[in-house]
Every structure is written in C-alpha cells, then in structure tokens.
Design an enzyme around this catalytic site. Sequence first.
Site, PDB file in Angstrom:
ATOM      1  N   SER A   1      76.215  15.008  21.796  1.00  0.00           N
ATOM      2  CA  SER A   1      77.459  15.746  21.563  1.00  0.00           C
ATOM      3  C   SER A   1      77.189  17.043  20.831  1.00  0.00           C
ATOM      4  O   SER A   1      76.237  17.157  20.068  1.00  0.00           O
ATOM      5  CB  SER A   1      78.450  14.914  20.746  1.00  0.00           C
ATOM      6  OG  SER A   1      79.621  15.686  20.522  1.00  0.00           O
TER       7      SER A   1
ATOM      8  N   LYS B   1      79.075   7.135  22.861  1.00  0.00           N
ATOM      9  CA  LYS B   1      79.401   8.531  23.166  1.00  0.00           C
ATOM     10  C   LYS B   1      80.753   8.613  23.886  1.00  0.00           C
ATOM     11  O   LYS B   1      81.561   9.501  23.629  1.00  0.00           O
ATOM     12  CB  LYS B   1      78.302   9.180  24.018  1.00  0.00           C
ATOM     13  CG  LYS B   1      78.620  10.596  24.524  1.00  0.00           C
ATOM     14  CD  LYS B   1      78.892  11.565  23.395  1.00  0.00           C
ATOM     15  CE  LYS B   1      78.973  13.029  23.734  1.00  0.00           C
ATOM     16  NZ  LYS B   1      79.510  13.503  24.967  1.00  0.00           N
TER      17      LYS B   1
ATOM     18  N   HIS C   1      83.385   8.161  21.319  1.00  0.00           N
ATOM     19  CA  HIS C   1      83.420   9.432  20.547  1.00  0.00           C
ATOM     20  C   HIS C   1      84.339  10.416  21.261  1.00  0.00           C
ATOM     21  O   HIS C   1      85.210  11.041  20.650  1.00  0.00           O
ATOM     22  CB  HIS C   1      82.001  10.002  20.423  1.00  0.00           C
ATOM     23  CG  HIS C   1      81.940  11.462  20.044  1.00  0.00           C
ATOM     24  ND1 HIS C   1      82.224  12.477  20.938  1.00  0.00           N
ATOM     25  CD2 HIS C   1      81.680  12.067  18.854  1.00  0.00           C
ATOM     26  CE1 HIS C   1      82.124  13.647  20.315  1.00  0.00           C
ATOM     27  NE2 HIS C   1      81.797  13.422  19.054  1.00  0.00           N
TER      28      HIS C   1
HETATM   29  P1  NDP Z   1      75.175  21.322  34.877  1.00  0.00           P
HETATM   30  O1  NDP Z   1      75.933  20.077  34.760  1.00  0.00           O
HETATM   31  O2  NDP Z   1      75.871  22.575  35.260  1.00  0.00           O
HETATM   32  O3  NDP Z   1      73.976  21.099  35.928  1.00  0.00           O
HETATM   33  C1  NDP Z   1      73.059  22.129  36.285  1.00  0.00           C
HETATM   34  C2  NDP Z   1      71.652  21.572  36.376  1.00  0.00           C
HETATM   35  O4  NDP Z   1      71.586  20.498  37.316  1.00  0.00           O
HETATM   36  C3  NDP Z   1      70.646  22.605  36.849  1.00  0.00           C
HETATM   37  O5  NDP Z   1      69.421  22.330  36.249  1.00  0.00           O
HETATM   38  C4  NDP Z   1      70.631  22.326  38.340  1.00  0.00           C
HETATM   39  O6  NDP Z   1      69.462  22.783  38.979  1.00  0.00           O
HETATM   40  C5  NDP Z   1      70.666  20.838  38.356  1.00  0.00           C
HETATM   41  N1  NDP Z   1      71.137  20.330  39.623  1.00  0.00           N
HETATM   42  C6  NDP Z   1      72.388  20.370  40.102  1.00  0.00           C
HETATM   43  N2  NDP Z   1      72.461  19.786  41.310  1.00  0.00           N
HETATM   44  C7  NDP Z   1      71.210  19.358  41.598  1.00  0.00           C
HETATM   45  C8  NDP Z   1      70.641  18.675  42.683  1.00  0.00           C
HETATM   46  N3  NDP Z   1      71.384  18.276  43.723  1.00  0.00           N
HETATM   47  N4  NDP Z   1      69.317  18.408  42.639  1.00  0.00           N
HETATM   48  C9  NDP Z   1      68.572  18.790  41.596  1.00  0.00           C
HETATM   49  N5  NDP Z   1      69.058  19.437  40.535  1.00  0.00           N
HETATM   50  C10 NDP Z   1      70.358  19.718  40.534  1.00  0.00           C
HETATM   51  O7  NDP Z   1      74.323  21.595  33.538  1.00  0.00           O
HETATM   52  P2  NDP Z   1      74.718  21.456  32.006  1.00  0.00           P
HETATM   53  O8  NDP Z   1      73.547  22.027  31.313  1.00  0.00           O
HETATM   54  O9  NDP Z   1      76.074  21.971  31.714  1.00  0.00           O
HETATM   55  O10 NDP Z   1      74.786  19.866  31.765  1.00  0.00           O
HETATM   56  C11 NDP Z   1      73.686  19.013  32.013  1.00  0.00           C
HETATM   57  C12 NDP Z   1      74.053  17.573  31.693  1.00  0.00           C
HETATM   58  O11 NDP Z   1      74.402  17.476  30.331  1.00  0.00           O
HETATM   59  C13 NDP Z   1      75.260  17.054  32.478  1.00  0.00           C
HETATM   60  O12 NDP Z   1      75.004  15.720  32.850  1.00  0.00           O
HETATM   61  C14 NDP Z   1      76.403  17.085  31.484  1.00  0.00           C
HETATM   62  O13 NDP Z   1      77.325  16.040  31.725  1.00  0.00           O
HETATM   63  C15 NDP Z   1      75.669  16.845  30.181  1.00  0.00           C
HETATM   64  N6  NDP Z   1      76.325  17.377  29.009  1.00  0.00           N
HETATM   65  C16 NDP Z   1      76.860  18.618  29.019  1.00  0.00           C
HETATM   66  C17 NDP Z   1      77.498  19.119  27.898  1.00  0.00           C
HETATM   67  C18 NDP Z   1      78.053  20.494  27.918  1.00  0.00           C
HETATM   68  O14 NDP Z   1      78.659  20.894  26.917  1.00  0.00           O
HETATM   69  N7  NDP Z   1      77.868  21.264  28.978  1.00  0.00           N
HETATM   70  C19 NDP Z   1      77.606  18.339  26.667  1.00  0.00           C
HETATM   71  C20 NDP Z   1      76.936  17.072  26.719  1.00  0.00           C
HETATM   72  C21 NDP Z   1      76.354  16.622  27.868  1.00  0.00           C
HETATM   73  P3  NDP Z   1      69.445  24.222  39.718  1.00  0.00           P
HETATM   74  O15 NDP Z   1      69.222  25.212  38.618  1.00  0.00           O
HETATM   75  O16 NDP Z   1      68.306  24.137  40.666  1.00  0.00           O
HETATM   76  O17 NDP Z   1      70.767  24.395  40.399  1.00  0.00           O
END
Ligand code: NDP
Length: 483
Positions: free
Chosen positions: A128, A183, A186
């Site tokens: 978080s 989480k 939370h």
């Molecule tokens: P995103 O959820 O926007 O995902 C983007 C990432 O996923 C990039 O690295 C992308 O690679 C990869 N990706 C997407 N589709 C595919 C695919 N089909 N095959 C391989 N790679 C893929 O990124 P965030 O950084 O926002 O979040 C990452 C994780 O963290 C998520 O699960 C989210 O739920 C979690 N999270 C996010 C928070 C937030 O505040 N954003 C907080 C806490 C958890 P490419 O660059 O090649 O497209």
Amino acid sequence: EKANIGVVGLAAMGAALSRNLARNGNTVAVFNRSSWRTDELIKEHGEEGKFIPAHTLEEFVNSLEKPRTVIIMVKAGAPTEAFIQKLADLFEPGDIIIDGGNTYFKDTMRREKEMAERGIHFVGCGISGGEQGALLGPSMMPGGPEESWKKLGPIFESIAAKAEDGSPCVTHIGENGAGHFVKMVHNGIEYADMQLIAESYDLLRRGLGLSPAEIADIFDEWNKTELNSYLIEITAEVLHHVDEKTGKPFIDIIKDQAQMKGTGTWTVQTALDLPVPVSAIAEAVFARGLSERVEQREEAQKNILAGPTPHVELSDEEKKAFIEDVRHALYASKIIAYAQGFDEISEGARQYNWTIDLGAVARIWRAGCIIRAQFLNRISDAYDSGEITSSLVFNPYFKKSLEEAQNSWRNVVAKAALGGIPVPAFSSCLSYYDALRSDRLPAALIQGQRDLFGAHTYGRVDKPGVFHTLWAEDGQHEVEETR
Ligand code: NDP
C-alpha cells in the site's frame, strides 16, 4: 555479482519499488516485457544503486542468486498469472515468487498450493502507498510460507516505511493468502474512512453553507487532533485547491461519481461469506455505487423527489458547536469502521487457519499506507495490552471515546436526517453501536416470522433446545414441538 532480488514489471509501481530496493543496498535484477522501460529505468536512475538489467526472462533468471527471489509488479489478472507460470518453469525448488499486486486472496491461496507442489515458495504480498509509497517506503503485507520470510524479512524491512518509533511497516502476516486478505480489508477500511470524511464535508458544505476553503481550514485543525491522518491531510489539500482554468474551487469541477477497482467490493463479499457485519464498509461501497447511477440521479433531479432543501437547522451561535459535533461523530464512526475491519480479519483468520497478530497489523499500517494515522497506535496498544475481548469497541480507550462522542454523534445523524443530507456511513455506524448495546433485538420477531412462514424453528430464552410452533391457519398457535 548476482542480484539478491529481481523485479518483473517496470511501470509506475515496479520501477519505484526497484529504485527503493537499489537505494537501500540491494542488487536488483530488472525485467519488463517492453525493454524500453528497462532501458529508461537504467538511464534515468541507474546511478541510484546496483541494478542488473535483463532483456530476456532467461537472462533475468540467470542474474539472480539462489534462492532466486522475484517480485512481480505487472498488470493484475492474466499478465500476472502468465509471469508466475513462466518464472516457475525456469525456477528451482526453494526459489521465491512474490505477487505484489492487489490479487484476490483466494487466487493467492490457489497459486500458493500449486507452487508448493513444485517446491516453489509463493508469497502474495499486499503493498500500500501507491507509487510514492513504493519509492519512499510502502506498508507491506506479505503472506506465504513462514520459511520464505527468512530471506524476505531483511529485504522488505530495508524498503518498508518506518513508523515514528523507527520500526519498519512490514511483518509476515500469515500463511498463503493472509497478506492479500489483510491488504483487501485495509482497502475496505480505506473506503469507509473516505466515505465518513466525505459525509463530514457534505454536512459542513451543504449543511452549514461553508466554503471549500473554510472547510479545508477546519480539516487542517482536525488534523491536529486524534483524527490526525494522511486522509484528513489530503482532504484539506484537495479542498484548498483552486482550479487554474476556471478559478473555481477544484472540488466543484470534479464529477461527483466515485469509481472503484474492486477491493472494497471483495471486502464486503468476503464479509458476507464469513459472515461478519462490516456495515460501514458496505455503506461506503454502496455510496460509490449510487453516485455512479447517473440515469437514476438525473431522473430524480427532473422529478425532484420531495424533501427539504439540504441544510442543517441551526442558529449562527450553534454552528460552531455543530462543527465540533461533526468531528466527534467522525471519530466515533471511524472507531466503528476500524473495529468492523479488524473483526473481518479476525474471522478470516479463524476461517482460513491463519495466525494473525492484529496488533502487528495495526502497527504496520502506521506509516506508508493510505490509512496511516495516529489512531493506529491506539489500536496496536489496545491489542498489545490484551484488553480487547471480542471487539475493539470494548477496549477502555475506545469505549470511552465512543461514549464521549455519543451526544454529538446522535445530534449529527438526527440533524442530517431532518435536513435531508445523506449520511449512510455515519448513521450505519451509530445503528451498529446501538444494536450492539441493545439488551434485546427485534431479531426475536424475525425468528417468529421465519418459524411461521417456513418452519425454520427458534430458540427459547427460558430453556435450551430448538423449537417449532405449529401455527394454525387462522393465525392462532396450536402446540410447540421440540426438534
Ligand atoms: P499496470 O497495472 O499499469 O501494469 C503495467 C505493467 O504490466 C507493465 O510492466 C506492462 O508491461 C505489464 N503488462 C501489462 N500487460 C502485460 C502482458 N499481457 N504481458 C506482460 N506484461 C504485461 O502497472 P502499475 O505499476 O500501476 O501496477 C502494477 C501492479 O501493482 C498491479 O497489479 C497493481 O494492481 C498493483 N498495485 C498498484 C498500485 C498503484 O497505486 N498503481 C498500488 C498497489 C498495487 P509493458 O511495459 O510491456 O506494457
């Protein structure tokens, strides 16, 4: 040199987490499907610490020391699942795969089992604090096998947020899905807290006719009281903000439709299954849902459903006292919402056989996460003191706080109802409190009805057993039978 940890997925969260790891003395292997992200991370931040960039997954896996340890931070759902499988195919027994996304805890439980069969440690870890938290120190909620914690503990402690007393905001929550479960709750608590703050704002805005700037000042003051928290702080910031283009208060140009990504809904669905009443969290999820029912809201405006123009009936002298009443109502309701959330964790632990230290959960929420607050010290103290029996509300400090807030709380809910201002979370929390205090609930009537229409049986207050009354068709009861 090999990397002691690797990160797959270098979008906002993964890049921030990699930098945090590298800045804190770890050697970090990094990989992303599209290699431009990997190159960009190294170009922009490569000098912040030791990174080993990889352009294929094989190269990435080979750059890791054993046991190999990887955090997956890609898009939730299918992409996360795909990377877990790909890594598992390249990994050896004893290696560790961490899912740092917001994954549904039952999926984590399933994956942990599958991976355990292959000898791989699978850790579902709630993180978080958003991107900023990931970079500067998140609150971390890892589940998974106890054994994995030996390696992960020092690494996670190096990057987690630090509470005021310096302790890192991370602990091994429990086996398999426990981390993602905690989480999830939370986030549910976060929904309730935000809804309660939003209702407070509405009471001050439409109720008392105060301006956003005046209300922002009030929240700034409240942040110096026992309400001190990140959410109160950012509420003041949002309300102080003025839209540059129009010069209007920013709050007035945002669409009043609150969206959600699902963790609040999971919290309520899970609570219904357990079952455990988390009415404040449920009201918060439903309030967001109602705000998005655009068609119905527009039709209601056209027909203007009859009722008072939203206001709170007060003389000018009474207004100041009412602001204090809202503050007390907010604190009391917040206690109820958190008590319900902790009830859900405790029921979940019972149901899924996790040993969860509730005091430790409160402690790791004190910094780094969205619900970080002074108040959590009170909760951890309460659990650590052993003074909590079946609910947080019976702890002497919280009991006293609720009792002291009571008159204000009742006044706010009553005035809101009379003046036509919706306060679903405030009123639900007060009703929960009153239901808990009731020596006799109308649930007795419900049992009577159920026995009459469906022979569902009932218990008696004067003797043990299960009873059914043979209700005659004319409504007169005939005989009672024991089942
Ligand atoms: P995103 O959820 O926007 O995902 C983007 C990432 O996923 C990039 O690295 C992308 O690679 C990869 N990706 C997407 N589709 C595919 C695919 N089909 N095959 C391989 N790679 C893929 O990124 P965030 O950084 O926002 O979040 C990452 C994780 O963290 C998520 O699960 C989210 O739920 C979690 N999270 C996010 C928070 C937030 O505040 N954003 C907080 C806490 C958890 P490419 O660059 O090649 O497209």
